[in-house]
Design a protein around this motif. Structure first.
Motif, mmCIF file in Angstrom:
data_model
loop_
_atom_site.group_PDB
_atom_site.id
_atom_site.type_symbol
_atom_site.label_atom_id
_atom_site.label_comp_id
_atom_site.label_asym_id
_atom_site.label_seq_id
_atom_site.Cartn_x
_atom_site.Cartn_y
_atom_site.Cartn_z
ATOM 1 N N LYS A 1 86.810 5.145 -38.858
ATOM 2 C CA LYS A 1 86.915 3.997 -39.931
ATOM 3 C C LYS A 1 85.260 3.440 -40.056
ATOM 4 O O LYS A 1 84.809 3.295 -41.241
ATOM 5 N N ILE A 2 84.677 3.374 -38.807
ATOM 6 C CA ILE A 2 83.177 3.092 -38.885
ATOM 7 C C ILE A 2 82.402 3.992 -39.537
ATOM 8 O O ILE A 2 81.579 3.631 -40.457
ATOM 9 N N ARG A 3 82.553 5.299 -39.137
ATOM 10 C CA ARG A 3 82.052 6.395 -39.956
ATOM 11 C C ARG A 3 82.166 6.325 -41.272
ATOM 12 O O ARG A 3 81.148 6.715 -42.143
ATOM 13 N N GLY A 4 83.361 6.374 -41.911
ATOM 14 C CA GLY A 4 83.531 6.015 -43.234
ATOM 15 C C GLY A 4 82.982 5.066 -43.955
ATOM 16 O O GLY A 4 82.138 5.013 -44.930
ATOM 17 N N LEU A 5 82.830 3.527 -43.240
ATOM 18 C CA LEU A 5 82.206 2.501 -44.049
ATOM 19 C C LEU A 5 80.571 2.998 -43.870
ATOM 20 O O LEU A 5 79.901 2.565 -44.870
ATOM 21 N N ASN B 1 97.189 -0.610 -43.421
ATOM 22 C CA ASN B 1 96.357 -0.966 -44.537
ATOM 23 C C ASN B 1 95.651 0.146 -45.284
ATOM 24 O O ASN B 1 95.027 0.836 -44.787
ATOM 25 N N VAL B 2 95.821 0.086 -46.827
ATOM 26 C CA VAL B 2 95.290 1.061 -47.700
ATOM 27 C C VAL B 2 93.666 0.946 -47.349
ATOM 28 O O VAL B 2 93.047 2.348 -47.604
ATOM 29 N N VAL B 3 93.085 0.163 -47.309
ATOM 30 C CA VAL B 3 91.469 0.098 -47.318
ATOM 31 C C VAL B 3 91.084 0.643 -45.989
ATOM 32 O O VAL B 3 90.408 1.539 -46.049
ATOM 33 N N LEU C 1 80.815 -5.552 -35.775
ATOM 34 C CA LEU C 1 81.429 -6.383 -36.954
ATOM 35 C C LEU C 1 82.359 -5.556 -37.772
ATOM 36 O O LEU C 1 83.658 -6.049 -37.763
ATOM 37 N N ALA C 2 82.214 -4.182 -37.954
ATOM 38 C CA ALA C 2 83.278 -3.413 -38.312
ATOM 39 C C ALA C 2 84.161 -2.940 -37.395
ATOM 40 O O ALA C 2 85.468 -3.098 -37.760
ATOM 41 N N ALA C 3 83.966 -2.876 -36.126
ATOM 42 C CA ALA C 3 85.106 -2.793 -35.118
ATOM 43 C C ALA C 3 85.819 -3.851 -34.838
ATOM 44 O O ALA C 3 87.128 -3.752 -34.846
ATOM 45 N N LEU C 4 85.254 -5.164 -35.138
ATOM 46 C CA LEU C 4 86.094 -6.283 -35.019
ATOM 47 C C LEU C 4 86.922 -6.399 -36.309
ATOM 48 O O LEU C 4 88.122 -6.679 -36.118
ATOM 49 N N LEU C 5 86.689 -6.117 -37.492
ATOM 50 C CA LEU C 5 87.365 -6.089 -38.779
ATOM 51 C C LEU C 5 88.343 -5.197 -38.757
ATOM 52 O O LEU C 5 89.611 -5.484 -38.886
ATOM 53 N N PHE C 6 88.071 -4.010 -38.348
ATOM 54 C CA PHE C 6 89.064 -2.885 -38.183
ATOM 55 C C PHE C 6 90.248 -3.258 -37.004
ATOM 56 O O PHE C 6 91.206 -2.403 -37.256
ATOM 57 N N SER D 1 84.546 5.003 -53.942
ATOM 58 C CA SER D 1 85.981 4.763 -54.232
ATOM 59 C C SER D 1 86.687 5.964 -54.626
ATOM 60 O O SER D 1 87.767 6.251 -54.122
ATOM 61 N N VAL D 2 86.077 6.777 -55.697
ATOM 62 C CA VAL D 2 86.836 8.077 -55.820
ATOM 63 C C VAL D 2 86.889 9.094 -54.683
ATOM 64 O O VAL D 2 87.765 9.670 -54.286
#
Length: 407
Positions: free
Chosen positions: A16-20, A304-306, A292-297, A357-358
Motif C-alpha cells: 500500500k505504501i509503495r502504491g501511494l 476498503n476499496v481505496v 503517516l501512510a502506515a498509520l492511515l493504512f 485513478s485509471v
C-alpha cells in the motif's frame, strides 16, 4: 492488515505504501514530462501563470525529492525480505539476487532509451549489488553506516545554492529549453530520440567524471536503502495495529521538521545552506510520509476499496511505473498529442491524479484474474530462472542467519 508469515508472503502495508508512493512519483515526474528536466529553470519560456508558479513551488516542497527516497527504502526492505525467504527455503540467494538486479538494469536501459530519460530502475539495479554487502549485517552496523553516509550527504549540500557560475549557465539552459520546446511538441519519435541522445545544455560535469559521480550517487542513495533493510529486519510493518504509537510519534516529529526545512530551502534557493536543508528536509519528509501512510493504512480496513486500490498499484509497481512513462510521453510528445509545455503545472497535477485513478482501477481488475502484473512476471521468471516465476525447488528450511543478526 496483512502481515508476513515465515514462508515469505507479502506484507500488505508495504504494498500500500509503495502504491501511494507511485502517485507522488507521477506528480513529481509530471512537471518533467511537461517541461523537461531544465524547463523550470527557464520558466519564462513557458509563460507560467501565477497559479502555476505557486503550484510548482508547492510541489517542490511537498512532492519533489520526497517519494524517490521512499522507493529506496522499500527497495531495501524488499531485498532483505527476498534474501531472507530464500535462506529459509534452504536456497542460496546469491545468483537469484544478481539475476534480479541485472534484469532491473535491463528494464532501466530499455526504459531510458526507448521512452524517457528520467529512469530510476538502472540506479536501483546497480545499488542492489552494493546492498549485498549490507543485507546480512547487524542493526548497529547498519545504523552507523546510515548515520555516517547521511551526514556526508547533508554536508555535501552546503554551497549548492545559486552561484556566479550557475548564473552564467542560465543562458545555455534557456537556449536548450527553447530548442526542446520545438522538438518535443512537434518532433517524430526518431527526432525526439535523437534530441535526447545528442543535445544537452552543455553544463560541465563533476570533477573526475564517472568515478566521482558514481561515488556521489552511492552515498546519496545508500542511507534510505539501509533504513529499509533495518525496517524489514525489525518487522516494523508486520503488525501495524501494534505499531501505531511508533507511527504517530515518528510522523508528528518528522513531518513538521521536514516541511519546515524544505520550505525554507525552496524559498531561499540562493543561500549556501539551501542544499543542506533541502537534503535533510527531503529525507525527513520521506520517513514522515512512510510513518503517516502506515498509520492511515493501519486504521483503514483491508476491504476498503481505496486501500485495496493502493495495494493493487503497489503489487504492480514495475508495470505501473513503466506505463506512466508510456502514457505521459504519448500525451506530451510530438508523436502523440504534443501537449509539451501547454497544459500547466496545476492541470498536470490533476491529470496525474486522473492517470493514477485509471491505473488503480486497471490494477484491481487485472489482479482479480492474475496473481501479479506482466512486468512483475517477467522479472520473477528471470529472478528464479523459471517459467513459473517461482523457485524451482523448495528444500527443508534452515536456521535463518539474517534474522539472527537483524531481527
Amino acid at each position: 492488515m496483512t502481515s508476513i508469515d515465515e514462508q515469505g508472503n507479502r506484507v500488505g502495508a508495504v504494498d500500500k505504501i509503495r502504491g501511494l508512493c507511485l502517485l507522488g512519483i507521477l506528480m513529481a515526474n509530471m512537471v518533467i514530462f511537461q517541461y523537461g528536466f531544465y524547463g523550470m529553470e527557464a520558466g519564462s519560456a513557458f509563460h507560467l501563470s501565477r497559479i502555476d508558479e505557486w503550484a510548482h513551488r508547492g510541489l517542490q516542497i511537498v512532492v519533489d525529492g520526497n517519494f524517490i527516497p521512499i522507493f529506496m527504502f522499500l527497495f531495501g526492505y524488499g531485498v532483505y525480505k527476498l534474501r531472507r525467504g530464500l535462506v529459509q527455503r534452504g536456497l542460496k540467494p546469491g545468483w537469484v539476487l544478481v539475476r534480479r538486479f541485472v534484469m532491473l538494469i535491463v528494464f532501466g536501459i530499455a526504459h531510458s532509451f526507448a521512452l524517457w530519460e528520467g529512469d530510476i530502475l538502472m540506479g536501483y539495479g546497480t545499488m542492489g549489488f552494493a546492498l549485498l554487502l549490507f543485507a546480512n549485517r547487524k542493526p548497529k552496523t547498519l545504523i552507523i553506516w546510515t548515520l555516517l553516509l547521511s551526514l556526508v550527504l547533508i554536508a555535501a549540500g552546503y554551497g549548492t545554492g545559486d552561484s556566479k557560475s550557475e548564473k552564467e549557465e542560465k543562458q545555455r539552459i534557456e537556449e536548450y529549453v527553447e530548442r526542446s520546446i520545438e522538438v518535443y511538441q512537434h518532433g517524430s519519435y526518431a527526432e525526439i530520440f535523437d534530441f535526447r541522445l545528442s543535445d544537452d545544455p552543455d553544463i560541465p560535469d563533476l570533477p573526475g567524471n564517472g568515478a566521482v559521480l558514481a561515488a556521489v550517487v552511492i552515498i546519496a542513495m545508500l542511507p534510505m536503502f539501509l533504513l529499509g533493510i533495518i525496517a524489514a529486519g525489525k518487522r516494523w510493518f508486520h503488525d501495524p495495529g501494534r505499531e501505531r504509537r511508533r507511527y504517530i510519534g515518528s510522523a508528528s516529529v518528522l513531518l513538521p521538521i521536514g516541511l519546515g526545512l524544505k520550505s525554507w530551502a525552496v524559498l531561499h534557493l540562493s543561500s549556501a545552506w539551501s542544499g543542506v536543508w533541502l537534503t535533510a528536509g527531503a529525507g525527513m519528509l520521506a520517513l514522515g510520509y512512510i510513518a503517516l501512510a502506515a498509520l492511515l493504512f493501519s486504521i483503514v480496513p483491508d476491504r476498503n476499496v481505496v486501500a485495496r486500490a493502493f495495494q493493487a498499484v503497489g503489487k504492480m509497481s514495475l508495470t505501473n511505473y513503466l506505463m506512466q512513462s508510456v502514457i505521459c510521453t504519448t500525451l506530451f510528445y510530438g508523436y502523440g498529442f504534443g501537449w509539451f509545455g501547454k497544459l500547466g503545472v496545476l492541470s498536470g497535477v490533476l491529470l496525474a491524479a486522473g492517470i493514477y485513478s485509471v491505473q488503480a482501477a486497471a490494477s484491481l481488475l487485472l489482479l482479480s484474474r492474475f496473481k501479479i502484473g506482466p512486468m512483475e512476471r517477467v522479472l520473477r521468471m528471470v529472478t528464479y530462472w523459471s517459467l513459473s516465476g517461482r523457485p524451482r525447488t523448495r528444500k527443508v528450511p534452515v536456521p535463518d542467519p539474517i534474522g539472527a543478526n537483524v531481527g
